[in-house]
Structure formats: structure tokens, C-alpha cells
Design a protein around this motif. Structure first.
Motif, PDB file in Angstrom:
ATOM      1  N   ALA A 182      -0.427   1.145 -21.255  1.00 32.01           N
ATOM      2  CA  ALA A 182       0.168   2.263 -21.199  1.00 32.01           C
ATOM      3  C   ALA A 182      -0.925   3.377 -21.069  1.00 32.01           C
ATOM      4  N   ARG A 183      -1.933   3.357 -21.838  1.00 32.84           N
ATOM      5  CA  ARG A 183      -2.855   4.408 -21.929  1.00 32.84           C
ATOM      6  C   ARG A 183      -3.433   4.631 -20.580  1.00 32.84           C
ATOM      7  N   THR A 184      -3.711   3.135 -19.751  1.00 29.39           N
ATOM      8  CA  THR A 184      -4.444   2.987 -18.414  1.00 29.39           C
ATOM      9  C   THR A 184      -3.527   3.736 -17.488  1.00 29.39           C
ATOM     10  N   LEU A 185      -2.425   3.355 -17.584  1.00 32.54           N
ATOM     11  CA  LEU A 185      -1.275   4.123 -16.627  1.00 32.54           C
ATOM     12  C   LEU A 185      -1.302   5.403 -16.661  1.00 32.54           C
ATOM     13  N   THR A 186      -1.016   5.918 -17.872  1.00 31.68           N
ATOM     14  CA  THR A 186      -1.212   7.506 -18.309  1.00 31.68           C
ATOM     15  C   THR A 186      -2.172   8.192 -17.497  1.00 31.68           C
ATOM     16  N   GLY A 244      -5.298  -0.788  -1.684  1.00 32.45           N
ATOM     17  CA  GLY A 244      -5.143  -2.176  -1.919  1.00 32.45           C
ATOM     18  C   GLY A 244      -6.148  -2.821  -2.811  1.00 32.45           C
ATOM     19  N   SER A 245      -7.151  -2.003  -3.335  1.00 26.90           N
ATOM     20  CA  SER A 245      -8.086  -2.589  -4.241  1.00 26.90           C
ATOM     21  C   SER A 245      -7.409  -3.034  -5.697  1.00 26.90           C
ATOM     22  N   THR A 246      -8.132  -3.882  -6.181  1.00 25.15           N
ATOM     23  CA  THR A 246      -7.441  -4.425  -7.627  1.00 25.15           C
ATOM     24  C   THR A 246      -8.377  -3.711  -8.812  1.00 25.15           C
ATOM     25  N   ILE A 247      -7.387  -3.394  -9.716  1.00 20.06           N
ATOM     26  CA  ILE A 247      -7.882  -2.796 -10.964  1.00 20.06           C
ATOM     27  C   ILE A 247      -7.470  -3.798 -12.175  1.00 20.06           C
ATOM     28  N   ALA A 248      -8.574  -4.203 -12.854  1.00 16.08           N
ATOM     29  CA  ALA A 248      -8.462  -4.688 -14.041  1.00 16.08           C
ATOM     30  C   ALA A 248      -7.804  -3.744 -15.178  1.00 16.08           C
ATOM     31  N   ILE A 249      -6.793  -4.147 -15.935  1.00 12.79           N
ATOM     32  CA  ILE A 249      -6.323  -3.311 -16.967  1.00 12.79           C
ATOM     33  C   ILE A 249      -5.992  -4.205 -18.226  1.00 12.79           C
ATOM     34  N   PRO A 250      -6.167  -3.444 -19.260  1.00 14.34           N
ATOM     35  CA  PRO A 250      -5.663  -4.310 -20.728  1.00 14.34           C
ATOM     36  C   PRO A 250      -4.453  -4.757 -20.565  1.00 14.34           C
ATOM     37  N   ASN A 251      -4.426  -6.160 -21.099  1.00 11.80           N
ATOM     38  CA  ASN A 251      -3.103  -6.762 -21.009  1.00 11.80           C
ATOM     39  C   ASN A 251      -2.231  -6.687 -22.371  1.00 11.80           C
ATOM     40  N   ASP A 252      -2.765  -5.747 -23.330  1.00 10.09           N
ATOM     41  CA  ASP A 252      -1.891  -5.403 -24.572  1.00 10.09           C
ATOM     42  C   ASP A 252      -1.198  -4.191 -24.157  1.00 10.09           C
ATOM     43  N   PRO A 253       0.090  -4.062 -24.632  1.00 10.98           N
ATOM     44  CA  PRO A 253       1.008  -3.075 -24.171  1.00 10.98           C
ATOM     45  C   PRO A 253       0.302  -1.613 -24.336  1.00 10.98           C
ATOM     46  N   VAL A 254      -0.194  -1.312 -25.445  1.00  8.76           N
ATOM     47  CA  VAL A 254      -0.825   0.028 -25.954  1.00  8.76           C
ATOM     48  C   VAL A 254      -1.678   0.323 -24.820  1.00  8.76           C
ATOM     49  N   LYS A 279       4.950   3.874 -23.752  1.00  3.74           N
ATOM     50  CA  LYS A 279       5.551   2.537 -23.391  1.00  3.74           C
ATOM     51  C   LYS A 279       5.621   2.158 -22.114  1.00  3.74           C
ATOM     52  N   ALA A 280       4.743   3.131 -21.549  1.00  2.00           N
ATOM     53  CA  ALA A 280       4.961   2.704 -19.709  1.00  2.00           C
ATOM     54  C   ALA A 280       4.100   1.200 -19.571  1.00  2.00           C
ATOM     55  N   SER A 281       4.757   0.647 -18.423  1.00  2.00           N
ATOM     56  CA  SER A 281       4.148  -0.779 -17.985  1.00  2.00           C
ATOM     57  C   SER A 281       4.338  -0.748 -16.567  1.00  2.00           C
ATOM     58  N   GLU A 282       3.662  -1.656 -15.946  1.00  2.00           N
ATOM     59  CA  GLU A 282       3.574  -1.588 -14.335  1.00  2.00           C
ATOM     60  C   GLU A 282       4.835  -1.599 -13.762  1.00  2.00           C
ATOM     61  N   LYS A 283       5.814  -2.012 -14.343  1.00  2.00           N
ATOM     62  CA  LYS A 283       7.502  -2.051 -13.825  1.00  2.00           C
ATOM     63  C   LYS A 283       7.791  -0.349 -13.692  1.00  2.00           C
ATOM     64  N   GLU A 333      -7.588  -9.575 -21.047  1.00  4.76           N
ATOM     65  CA  GLU A 333      -7.760  -9.645 -22.535  1.00  4.76           C
ATOM     66  C   GLU A 333      -8.862  -8.142 -22.664  1.00  4.76           C
ATOM     67  N   ALA A 334      -8.648  -7.403 -23.660  1.00  2.00           N
ATOM     68  CA  ALA A 334      -9.612  -6.249 -23.395  1.00  2.00           C
ATOM     69  C   ALA A 334     -10.935  -6.450 -23.373  1.00  2.00           C
ATOM     70  N   ALA A 335     -11.327  -7.333 -24.494  1.00  2.17           N
ATOM     71  CA  ALA A 335     -12.661  -7.669 -24.791  1.00  2.17           C
ATOM     72  C   ALA A 335     -13.364  -8.329 -23.388  1.00  2.17           C
ATOM     73  N   GLN A 336     -12.817  -8.617 -22.429  1.00  2.00           N
ATOM     74  CA  GLN A 336     -13.206  -9.239 -21.313  1.00  2.00           C
ATOM     75  C   GLN A 336     -13.378  -8.263 -20.093  1.00  2.00           C
ATOM     76  N   LEU A 337     -12.867  -7.098 -20.291  1.00  2.76           N
ATOM     77  CA  LEU A 337     -12.965  -6.071 -19.341  1.00  2.76           C
ATOM     78  C   LEU A 337     -14.169  -5.616 -18.876  1.00  2.76           C
ATOM     79  N   PRO A 338     -15.087  -5.586 -19.846  1.00  5.07           N
ATOM     80  CA  PRO A 338     -16.509  -5.034 -19.331  1.00  5.07           C
ATOM     81  C   PRO A 338     -17.000  -6.030 -18.166  1.00  5.07           C
TER      82      PRO A 338
END
Length: 275
Positions: free
Chosen positions: A144-148, A131-141, A166-170, A185-190
């Protein structure tokens, strides 16, 4: 009259010889100049520390031009104010070129900072609570890298019929840890590392935030299409400076500097496989 004619001929020959001498000297002393653009941070450092010295050995005067965004380096390249750039992966290059009617080509793929999963709460996937939360980039590319990346670790499974690029959460069919995905937003992930359980941070943003790549609980096994590359205008691909750029990156000196100064950077296939 003959005397004056002889004097004139001697003078004329002397002038021609002098002119010829100036031309030879000018050509011999002509310096080769190359301007390379890169985003401020690790890739500007890579050009300065690992590429520039190798080009200088070939007689080039190298100017490194830093950019603070991902738009201007390609615009500057297309306009001719720089000769090459280093900041983008293949998908971005091809998409940007198509959208902006540019002809861009890669010279060579370089070591690249991989995406990583970071946490202040857990040191390994075994410790991660359900049930942990993971922050991921909000841009599609990058999403998809994160999910892969998570799938490669066995944390999730993606629909086998979906293109991983092209994978997404769904498309997540199994979620071993019941992770909750929080697009940011990717820049805010750190920054999000401090407030969420886990955060998937692209390498360039991690380094910009002074994060240690080796602190990640997982680093991406990055395919080459996601690695950055040296890029030029397609019309310049066969020019001498592009070939010299390629040779500079292929040099043993470049490899040595990468090992020493860019720890955690994933090397492209051509570097890993060469003997």
C-alpha cells in the motif's frame, strides 16, 4: 558506670553517622542504566551515535542490544530484558501489541529511511518505458505504501473510495506507464534491482544492502505513521528514563548527527515544524 555509658553513646552515634554516610554515598553514586534494543543496521547506529551520547550526558549507562528480526525486540521489551526499542512504525507496533496482548506506547517519532524506487536502467520516471516491470513488497502494508508513493508522483491513480493504507493492485484505476507489478518478499527487493526494471525497496532493506538512498529515482514522502519510533512498555511511559529518552531525541545534538550521518532519512513533522 556513667563513663562507660558515655563511651557507649559516643560509639553508637559514631556508628549511626557512619551508616548514614554510607547510604548518602551509595545514593549519590547510583548509576542509571538503560538498555535500548534496535535492529542491526541504521537504527542500532542511530541509538549508538545519536541517542546514547545525549543520555550519557544525563548520567546514564547505556547498553545497546541488537536484534536481527522484528519479533524479538518487542518480546524482550515486554519481558523486561530491555527498557525501550527502536525499529518499528505505528501500524506495526499497534498490530503486534494487539496480537500478542502487549501494552506498548511510543515515546517519540524519529527520522526514518524512506521507501524508494530504484533502477539500474532508468534515472528518472521520464525515462521509464511503458510496460516496465516494478518489483514491490508482497506484504499488504508496504504494498500500500508503494502504491501511494506512485500515486503521489502521478504514475498511477487509486480508487478514491479506498483507504490508501489498505490499497492493493486491484485498486489501481489508472496506470500511466502500464507498469507490471511483481510482488516479492521485502528482504529480497534490493537484489531484484539487478533483474527487474524498477524496484520499490523499503529504506531499512535498502540500507542493509548498502544502497545509497539518494540514488533512488523517487523517495517516499513518508507520513509519520510509517516512521519508526522509540517505544516503551505503556506502564513506563511516564517514568524518568522515558522522558529523558524523549529529550535526547529532541536535542540539537541529535538533529546535527542525523544531518551528518543519516543522509536521506526523512524527518518527522515535529522536527520539520519546530523553530
Amino acid at each position: 558506670m556513667k563513663r562507660y555509658m558515655m563511651i557507649f553513646l559516643v560509639f553508637l552515634v559514631g556508628m549511626l553517622a557512619a551508616c548514614g554516610g554510607e547510604t548518602t554515598t551509595k545514593e549519590a553514586g547510583t548509576s542509571k542504566t538503560i538498555k535500548i534494543g534496535a535492529t542491526a543496521g541504521p537504527y542500532s547506529d542511530m541509538v549508538t551515535k545519536a541517542i546514547k551520547p545525549q543520555l550519557e550526558k544525563k548520567g546514564y549507562k547505556v547498553e545497546v542490544v541488537e536484534f536481527s528480526d522484528y519479533i524479538q525486540p518487542n518480546k524482550a521489551l515486554a519481558e523486561g530484558s530491555i527498557d525501550a526499542n527502536l525499529f518499528q512504525h505505528k501500524i506495526y507496533m499497534e498490530t503486534f501489541a494487539k496480537q500478542n496482548n502487549m501494552q506498548l506506547s511510543e515515546v517519540i517519532v524519529v527520522p526514518t529511511a524512506p521507501m524508494g524506487v530504484y533502477s539500474k536502467k532508468f534515472k528518472s520516471w521520464k525515462e521509464v518505458k511503458d510496460g516496465s516491470t516494478i518489483a514491490i513488497p508482497n506484504d499488504p502494508v508496504n504494498a500500500a505504501r508503494t502504491l501511494t508513493m506512485l500515486q503521489s508522483e502521478g504514475i498511477i491513480k487509486l480508487n478514491a473510495s479506498v483507504d490508501p493504507l489498505k490499497a492493493s493492485e486491484k485498486d489501481v484505476t489508472e496506470n500511466q506507464k502500464s507498469l507490471k507489478f511483481q510482488p516479492i518478499e521485502a528482504a529480497q527487493l534490493p537484489r531484484s534491482v539487478e533483474s527487474v526494471d524498477l524496484a520499490a525497496v523499503p529504506g531499512n532493506f535498502a540500507l542493509a544492502a548498502k544502497m545509497n538512498l539518494l540514488d533512488a529515482i523517487q523517495l517516499e514522502k513518508m507520513p509519520d505513521l510509517y516512521r519508526n519510533r522509540v517505544v516503551v512498555n505503556t506502564k513506563d511511559l511516564d517514568k524518568a528514563f522515558a522522558k529523558d529518552l524523549k529529550e535526547a531525541v529532541e536535542s540539537k545534538e541529535f538533529d546535527t548527527i542525523i544531518d551528518k550521518e543519516f543522509k536521506g532519512f526523512g524527518k518527522p513533522e515535529w522536527m520539520v515544524n519546530r523553530k
